[in-house]
Design an enzyme around this catalytic site. Structure first.
Site, mmCIF file in Angstrom:
data_model
loop_
_atom_site.group_PDB
_atom_site.id
_atom_site.type_symbol
_atom_site.label_atom_id
_atom_site.label_comp_id
_atom_site.label_asym_id
_atom_site.label_seq_id
_atom_site.Cartn_x
_atom_site.Cartn_y
_atom_site.Cartn_z
ATOM 1 C CG ASN A 13 -3.051 -2.730 3.069
ATOM 2 O OD1 ASN A 13 -3.156 -3.932 3.271
ATOM 3 N ND2 ASN A 13 -3.973 -2.025 2.420
ATOM 4 C CE LYS A 15 -3.265 -2.187 -0.987
ATOM 5 N NZ LYS A 15 -3.586 -1.324 -2.118
ATOM 6 C CG HIS A 98 -8.174 -0.448 1.706
ATOM 7 N ND1 HIS A 98 -8.281 -0.679 0.353
ATOM 8 C CD2 HIS A 98 -6.950 0.098 1.906
ATOM 9 C CE1 HIS A 98 -7.150 -0.299 -0.227
ATOM 10 N NE2 HIS A 98 -6.327 0.166 0.689
ATOM 11 C CD GLU A 100 -6.964 -2.353 -2.644
ATOM 12 O OE1 GLU A 100 -6.610 -3.152 -1.768
ATOM 13 O OE2 GLU A 100 -6.168 -1.564 -3.204
ATOM 14 C CD GLU A 170 -5.266 4.269 1.672
ATOM 15 O OE1 GLU A 170 -4.042 4.129 1.588
ATOM 16 O OE2 GLU A 170 -6.062 3.331 1.563
ATOM 17 N N GLY A 176 -2.207 2.450 -5.986
ATOM 18 C CA GLY A 176 -1.581 1.478 -6.873
ATOM 19 C C GLY A 176 -1.205 1.996 -8.250
ATOM 20 C CB SER A 217 0.999 6.090 -5.523
ATOM 21 O OG SER A 217 0.194 5.222 -6.300
HETATM 22 P P1 PGA Z 1 -0.529 1.806 -2.727
HETATM 23 O O1 PGA Z 1 -1.743 1.322 -1.787
HETATM 24 O O2 PGA Z 1 0.532 2.347 -1.797
HETATM 25 O O3 PGA Z 1 -0.109 0.591 -3.451
HETATM 26 O O4 PGA Z 1 -1.085 2.872 -3.613
HETATM 27 C C1 PGA Z 1 -2.122 2.073 -0.682
HETATM 28 C C2 PGA Z 1 -3.327 1.436 -0.038
HETATM 29 O O5 PGA Z 1 -4.178 0.909 -0.755
HETATM 30 O O6 PGA Z 1 -3.440 1.424 1.203
#
Ligand code: PGA
Length: 256
Positions: A13, A15, A98, A100, A170, A176, A217
Site C-alpha cells: 500500500n 498510500k 483502511h 486512514e 490492522e 506506521g 509495521s
Molecule cells: P505500515 O502501514 O506498514 O506503514 O504500518 C500499513 C497499512 O497502513 O496498511
C-alpha cells in the site's frame, strides 16, 4: 488471485507517497525482483494517478490494486472513482475501509459494506481493513470491535462464483509506528476474523475464497513471524513497501 494454501500474499500500500515517476520505477524494480520470489502473490496499490502507468508494467502474476473505491456505478459524485473505472485501469483488487480512510474521511462500517459489495459486483477483490484503536484495546474490546467491523462490512456478502475477499487485521495503533503486534496476537485476531466470517458465509466459501492478512509495521525482520503461521495468509505493507530494498527484504522472507 491465489491458488493453494502454500502461497502467501503480500500487498503493498503505497498510500499518498510516490510521484508517477517514482511509482513506475518501483513497479519496474518489483517486477524484476519477483522472478526470484516463489509462492508469493504480490498486489501493488499505487495512487489513482499512477494506476494507468503501473498497470501495463505488471505481469499476470502481480495484481494491480487501488487504495479506495466509491460504491456507485456512475453519476454526479465529484472526485469519486467507480469500481468499473478501476477495472478499466486493470485493477483486480481494492483496499476498503483502511483506518486512514476511517480517520481522515469519516468512513464507517456501513460505507465499507457498500464498497465491498460494489467491488465484488464489479469483479474486484476487496481488501477489507479492520482493527481496533489503542483505546479500544485498553478497554479490552479488541475482539468485539473487530468482529463488529467484519460483520457490518460483510452484510449481504455471499462470495459467489469467482469472487474473493481479503480481510486485513490492522491494529490502528501500530500502523506506521515501526512496532508491530506479536505473531501470537496477530494469529489470535486472524482466528477471531475467521470465525466471524464463517458465521456470515458458507464454510466452503470461507476456505476457498477468503484470506486473512496482517498489517501494521510489517518489515523484513518481523514478516516471517506472521507468514509462517497457517492461519495468516499474508501481509499488508505500508511504509516498508516504499523502498525496493525494504520491500525486497519482505518478499525474500516470505518466499519459500
Ligand atoms: P505500515 O502501514 O506498514 O506503514 O504500518 C500499513 C497499512 O497502513 O496498511
Amino acid at each position: 488471485m491465489y491458488d493453494g494454501d502454500m502461497r502467501k500474499i503480500v500487498v503493498a500500500n503505497w498510500k499518498m507517497n510516490l510521484t508517477l515517476r517514482e511509482s513506475l520505477q518501483l513497479a519496474k524494480d518489483v517486477v524484476a525482483e519477483s522472478a526470484k520470489v516463489h509462492n508469493v502473490d504480490i498486489i501493488l496499490c499505487p495512487s489513482f494517478t499512477a494506476l494507468p502507468g503501473v498497470g501495463p508494467l505488471l505481469p499476470r502474476a502481480i495484481a494491480l490494486g487501488a487504495q479506495d473505491v466509491f460504491w456507485e456505478e456512475k453519476g454526479a459524485y465529484t472526485g469519486a472513482i467507480a469500481p468499473r473505472l478501476l477495472v478499466e485501469m486493470g485493477c483486480r483488487a481494492v483496499l476498503v475501509g483502511h483506518s486512514e480512510r476511517r480517520q481522515y474521511f469519516q468512513e464507517t462500517d456501513a460505507m465499507a459494506n457498500k464498497k465491498v459489495l460494489a467491488a465484488l459486483r464489479a469483479g474486484l477483490t476487496p481488501i477489507l481493513c479492520v482493527g481496533e484503536t489503542s483505546e479500544e484495546r485498553r478497554a479490552g474490546q479488541k475482539d468485539y470491535v473487530v468482529m463488529r467491523q467484519v460483520q457490518e462490512a460483510m452484510r449481504g456478502v455471499a462470495l459467489l462464483g469467482t469472487q474473493e475477499l481479503l480481510v486485513a487485521y490492522e491494529p490502528v495503533w501500530v500502523i506506521g509506528t515501526g512496532q508491530a503486534v506479536s505473531g501470537d496476537d496477530a494469529e489470535h485476531m486472524s482466528q477471531v476474523i475467521r470465525h466471524t466470517i464463517a458465521d456470515v458465509i458458507s464454510s466452503v466459501a470461507m476456505e476457498r475464497r477468503c484470506r486473512i492478512l496482517y498489517g501494521g509495521s510489517v518489515d523484513a525482520k518481523n514478516v516471517a513471524d506472521f507468514t509462517r503461521r497457517s492461519v495468516i495468509d499474508g501481509v499488508l505493507v505500508g511504509g516498508a513497501s516504499l523502498k525496493s530494498s525494504s520491500f525486497f527484504g519482505i518478499l525474500a522472507a516470505v518466499s519459500s
